[in-house]
Design an enzyme around this catalytic site. Structure first.
Site, PDB file in Angstrom:
ATOM      1  CG  ASP A 169      49.515  34.610  36.267  1.00  0.00           C
ATOM      2  OD1 ASP A 169      50.794  34.874  36.821  1.00  0.00           O
ATOM      3  OD2 ASP A 169      48.222  34.667  37.081  1.00  0.00           O
ATOM      4  CD  GLU A 255      59.056  40.356  45.351  1.00  0.00           C
ATOM      5  OE1 GLU A 255      58.890  40.353  46.541  1.00  0.00           O
ATOM      6  OE2 GLU A 255      57.956  40.222  44.319  1.00  0.00           O
TER       7      GLU A 255
END
Ligand SMILES: *[C@@H]1O[C@H](CO)[C@@H](O)[C@H](O)[C@H]1NC(C)=O
Ligand SMILES: *[C@@H]1O[C@H](CO)[C@@H](O)[C@H](O)[C@H]1NC(C)=O
Length: 308
Positions: A169, A255
């Protein structure tokens, strides 16, 4: 009739001249085209890795993303569903796209004991995303995609490429794909708009090198960068078969978890004009609120047969 014969000779000569001119003119032109086009037309493949899960806005989000990706050259979309089996909704959406894609599925492990770690992962995505009691962080799905990628690259003749982890999204400018193809060595980084409580979260660049980060959310992270803010040289996943995401890290550390295998801060290549341009936004689709038909005086017609 000498006049006609002369005319024929002229005609033959003219034709010869024309053919000769055509050959001499066009040959160097063709050669030029070939020699200059070869390097220019080489575009490293981008492997976009997108975990997805069933929800009301899933098809809307995937439609928007897939139609952006259809405009990206040399792009391979790896879509991994958080499900026991591949759903027809996602299978059909991919089939109807013009994309080169790989459709995978990997169910998120339900952890029986709710540890602090799991709660952290939940909190990160809770508000608009995950209404189920367990929380998906995309770990199993991204790792499944990396397994596929390693298999694919190890038998591929061209092992070059770029790996980009993409939420279903987020909003992606086509420019972000141009930037990541510029990665020379290991990892490219760039700013991400509307994330971490900021207008823009970005690496700070001094003399063309990453010197720090502007993040305010958990700035002590080894790499305080959103997943949308970097891409990795695909070949490195073959050099580091151990590199994967982990369920054991708290939210915001995925990450750093993957980047630690490939790079230190000094290795990061600042892209998007030395990290001064925003080409990707961490947008999130609001969770739709649907009225409960049982609570309505005049219930709507049944619509369960319609795919939304
Ligand atoms: C990616 O990494 C490989 C292996 O270290 C290296 O040979 C290559 O030059 C790097 N860059 C690109 C764009 O593939
Ligand atoms: C980035 O900064 C370096 C050092 O100041 C400079 O040489 C380079 O041209 C810049 N690159 C871009 C794309 O602006």
């Amino acid at each position: 009739m000498p006049f006609v014969q002369i005319k024929k000779q002229y005609l033959a000569f003219a034709m010869l001249l024309f053919v000769a001119l055509f050959l001499f003119n066009s040959r160097p032109a063709f050669q030029c085209q070939y020699t200059t086009e070869m390097p220019v037309s080489y575009l490293p493949t981008i492997y976009g890795i997108t975990p997805t899960y069933a929800r009301l806005a899933q098809k809307a989000d995937l439609t928007r993303l897939s139609q952006t990706l259809m405009l990206v050259k040399n792009f391979h979309w790896i879509v991994i569903e958080d499900s026991e089996t591949k759903t027809p909704l996602v299978a059909n959406l991919l089939k109807e796209s013009t994309l080169k894609y790989t459709h995978l599925n990997a169910k998120t492990h339900k952890s029986k004991q709710s540890t602090e770690m799991d709660v952290n992962i939940c909190v990160f995505k809770l508000d608009s995303y995950f209404t189920r009691w367990y929380c998906a962080s995309g770990v199993e799905q991204r790792n499944e995609a990396l397994n596929w990628l390693r298999n694919h690259l190890s038998s591929a003749t061209d092992k070059r490429g770029v790996v980009y982890f993409m939420d279903d999204d987020n909003t992606y400018s086509l420019k972000v794909f141009d930037e990541m193809r510029k990665i020379k060595n290991k990892v490219g980084v760039w700013p991400v708009g509307i994330v971490g409580g900021m207008r823009v979260e970005m690496p700070l660049v001094t003399d063309g090198k990453v010197s720090g980060y502007n993040a305010v959310w958990k700035p002590f992270r080894p790499f305080p960068i959103d997943m949308a803010g970097f891409a990795i040289n695909a070949t490195l996943f073959l050099d580091h078969p151990e590199a994967k995401f982990s369920r054991k890290v708290q939210s915001g550390f995925q990450e750093s978890e993957i980047l630690k295998y490939f790079a230190t801060k000094d290795d990061l290549e600042p892209l998007a004009e030395n990290c001064t341009k925003v080409y990707v936004w961490h947008t999130r689709t609001q969770k739709p609120s649907i009225l409960d038909p049982k609570k309505l005086k005049h219930p709507p017609l049944p619509d369960g047969h319609i795919e939304v």
